[in-house]
Design a protein around this motif. Structure first.
Motif, PDB file in Angstrom:
ATOM      1  N   UNK A 233       0.857  -1.180   0.000  1.00 38.64           N
ATOM      2  CA  UNK A 233       0.000   0.000   0.000  1.00 38.64           C
ATOM      3  C   UNK A 233       0.897   1.236   0.000  1.00 38.64           C
ATOM      4  N   UNK A 234       0.393   2.361  -0.509  1.00 39.34           N
ATOM      5  CA  UNK A 234       1.142   3.619  -0.516  1.00 39.34           C
ATOM      6  C   UNK A 234       0.296   4.660   0.215  1.00 39.34           C
ATOM      7  N   UNK A 235       0.898   5.287   1.212  1.00 41.87           N
ATOM      8  CA  UNK A 235       0.149   6.148   2.123  1.00 41.87           C
ATOM      9  C   UNK A 235       0.816   7.519   2.273  1.00 41.87           C
ATOM     10  N   UNK A 236       0.050   8.609   2.163  1.00 41.36           N
ATOM     11  CA  UNK A 236       0.618   9.934   2.447  1.00 41.36           C
ATOM     12  C   UNK A 236       0.679  10.162   3.961  1.00 41.36           C
ATOM     13  N   UNK A 237       1.673  10.914   4.371  1.00 42.45           N
ATOM     14  CA  UNK A 237       1.777  11.334   5.766  1.00 42.45           C
ATOM     15  C   UNK A 237       2.422  12.705   5.807  1.00 42.45           C
ATOM     16  N   UNK A 238       2.036  13.500   6.771  1.00 43.81           N
ATOM     17  CA  UNK A 238       2.651  14.815   6.928  1.00 43.81           C
ATOM     18  C   UNK A 238       2.990  15.048   8.388  1.00 43.81           C
ATOM     19  N   UNK A 239       3.782  16.071   8.630  1.00 45.71           N
ATOM     20  CA  UNK A 239       4.227  16.406   9.973  1.00 45.71           C
ATOM     21  C   UNK A 239       4.686  17.854   9.962  1.00 45.71           C
ATOM     22  N   UNK A 240       4.702  18.478  11.095  1.00 45.70           N
ATOM     23  CA  UNK A 240       5.218  19.840  11.160  1.00 45.70           C
ATOM     24  C   UNK A 240       5.550  20.212  12.597  1.00 45.70           C
ATOM     25  N   UNK A 241       6.442  21.167  12.730  1.00 49.48           N
ATOM     26  CA  UNK A 241       6.832  21.704  14.027  1.00 49.48           C
ATOM     27  C   UNK A 241       5.757  22.689  14.479  1.00 49.48           C
ATOM     28  N   UNK A 242       5.257  22.523  15.660  1.00 55.15           N
ATOM     29  CA  UNK A 242       4.190  23.386  16.169  1.00 55.15           C
ATOM     30  C   UNK A 242       4.726  24.778  16.520  1.00 55.15           C
ATOM     31  N   UNK A 243       3.876  25.778  16.343  1.00 59.05           N
ATOM     32  CA  UNK A 243       4.282  27.151  16.646  1.00 59.05           C
ATOM     33  C   UNK A 243       4.306  27.455  18.140  1.00 59.05           C
ATOM     34  N   UNK A 244       3.678  26.590  18.949  1.00 61.69           N
ATOM     35  CA  UNK A 244       3.632  26.830  20.386  1.00 61.69           C
ATOM     36  C   UNK A 244       4.822  26.217  21.122  1.00 61.69           C
ATOM     37  N   UNK A 245       5.797  25.710  20.348  1.00 64.16           N
ATOM     38  CA  UNK A 245       7.005  25.103  20.925  1.00 64.16           C
ATOM     39  C   UNK A 245       6.697  23.885  21.799  1.00 64.16           C
ATOM     40  N   UNK A 246       5.622  23.192  21.471  1.00 67.19           N
ATOM     41  CA  UNK A 246       5.246  22.013  22.248  1.00 67.19           C
ATOM     42  C   UNK A 246       5.388  20.729  21.437  1.00 67.19           C
ATOM     43  N   UNK A 247       6.268  20.761  20.454  1.00 71.73           N
ATOM     44  CA  UNK A 247       6.561  19.534  19.736  1.00 71.73           C
ATOM     45  C   UNK A 247       6.082  19.523  18.303  1.00 71.73           C
ATOM     46  N   UNK A 248       5.561  18.363  17.862  1.00 69.03           N
ATOM     47  CA  UNK A 248       5.310  18.106  16.449  1.00 69.03           C
ATOM     48  C   UNK A 248       3.985  17.378  16.263  1.00 69.03           C
ATOM     49  N   UNK A 249       3.269  17.773  15.244  1.00 66.30           N
ATOM     50  CA  UNK A 249       2.060  17.062  14.856  1.00 66.30           C
ATOM     51  C   UNK A 249       2.376  16.150  13.672  1.00 66.30           C
ATOM     52  N   UNK A 250       1.874  14.938  13.735  1.00 69.63           N
ATOM     53  CA  UNK A 250       2.075  13.957  12.664  1.00 69.63           C
ATOM     54  C   UNK A 250       0.716  13.398  12.283  1.00 69.63           C
ATOM     55  N   UNK A 251       0.474  13.277  10.979  1.00 74.95           N
ATOM     56  CA  UNK A 251      -0.806  12.721  10.526  1.00 74.95           C
ATOM     57  C   UNK A 251      -0.578  11.725   9.404  1.00 74.95           C
ATOM     58  N   UNK A 252      -1.087  10.507   9.597  1.00 70.09           N
ATOM     59  CA  UNK A 252      -1.092   9.477   8.562  1.00 70.09           C
ATOM     60  C   UNK A 252      -2.467   9.462   7.904  1.00 70.09           C
ATOM     61  N   UNK A 253      -2.478   9.460   6.578  1.00 69.71           N
ATOM     62  CA  UNK A 253      -3.733   9.442   5.826  1.00 69.71           C
ATOM     63  C   UNK A 253      -4.053   8.017   5.374  1.00 69.71           C
TER      64      UNK A 253
END
Length: 306
Positions: A233-253
């Motif tokens: 299977x082939x799956x998109x995923x994204x991530x980014x550094x949060x602006x509140x300096x509380x880490x990172x959001x990651x999302x698997x589609x």
């Protein structure tokens, strides 16, 4: 002593400054996370001032991808991009050597059940993501919640290449150098989840031209070929550094439907569509310092100077 005198040894005297730099970076990650981000910010601003070549590449990329922006807006985005790159250098070190206890609280994951569902059904999954500056730390963070393999670019510098190799092999199920397609295919035939960045310029031989930011862009066909050979299977995923300096959001589609197709152009355009979508959401965190548009269609003027 013989090792120190051997010019080809990674412990040779000529490489000591690089080892010292690596040691300093390792000391910096003992600081609180917020201080690390601040130091990374000023490292990025310093790089923007003195790395003329990378700044020129960034400015060209931004002018091509965001023609609707004013010059002032693009210059601000260029600045933010260099800040993100500087932070990324600290994050990479933190991801390689930071303690699990400190790291685990920094990640906020959504959609991991999609990965687990595919693997539960005895199918592998190739997870593609954009080249954001927090790539290496996020890779480490998600391995704290689920095992992953990864395909990566070994650094050119022999010291950092060796440090990277050791760290990657320690943290991932399997760390596969970018030029080892055979090992990637083997991994995808063993019911595994593999992280992969397709937004690279691999030259005319290994690419097809497909739209990316409305630019005809050399886009790898490997993603489609890997999926066809391994039946993964082939799956998109994204991530980014949060602006509140509380880490990172990651999302698997959810995995892509009807992929791969029998049309390499269609497949490449679809991958580019997802990567562009993620980049537009957080453009300041993308690696604009890379010559993404180096390979041009035959007869078209080059974007960059040599």
């Amino acid at each position: 002593m013989k090792i120190l005198m051997d010019k080809d040894s990674i412990y040779a005297i000529r490489y000591w400054p690089v080892w010292i730099l690596a040691g300093i970076m390792r000391l910096l990650i003992q600081l609180p996370y917020r201080f690390q981000l601040k130091i990374g910010k000023y490292m990025g601003l310093l790089a923007m001032r003195f790395a003329a070549r990378e700044r020129k590449i960034t400015e060209i990329n931004l002018s091509r991808c965001f023609p609707e922006m004013t010059e002032s807006e693009r210059q601000n985005l260029c600045r933010e991009s260099f800040i993100a790159m500087g932070i990324g250098s600290i994050e990479t070190t933190f991801g390689w050597w930071g303690s699990e206890k400190r790291l685990k609280k920094l990640v906020h994951i959504e959609g991991l059940e999609h990965v687990k569902h595919i693997l539960k059904n005895n199918q592998s999954v190739l997870i593609f993501t954009p080249h954001f500056s927090s790539l290496h730390i996020v890779g480490r963070l998600i391995t704290l919640h689920h095992p992953f393999s990864v395909m990566y670019f070994p650094p050119k510098n022999p010291i950092f290449r060796e440090i990277s190799r050791r760290s990657m092999n320690r943290l991932y199920q399997q760390a596969i150098p970018r030029d080892d397609a055979r090992s990637l295919i083997k991994a995808l035939k063993k019911n595994s989840a593999v992280l992969y960045t397709p937004d690279t310029d691999a030259g005319l031989k290994n690419s097809i031209f497909a739209p990316f930011f409305n630019i005809s862009t050399a886009s790898v066909t490997a993603t489609s070929r890997f999926a066809k050979i391994s039946q993964c299977a082939v799956m998109p995923a994204t991530y980014y550094r949060r602006n509140d300096n509380k880490g990172y959001n990651v999302k698997f589609y959810p995995p892509l439907k009807n992929y791969p197709s029998d049309d390499l152009y269609k497949d490449a355009a679809l991958i580019n569509h997802w990567v562009e979508k993620f980049v537009r959401e957080h453009p300041e965190q993308y690696l604009w310092q890379y010559k993404r548009f180096k390979t041009r269609p035959p007869g078209e003027e080059k974007f960059y100077e040599k």
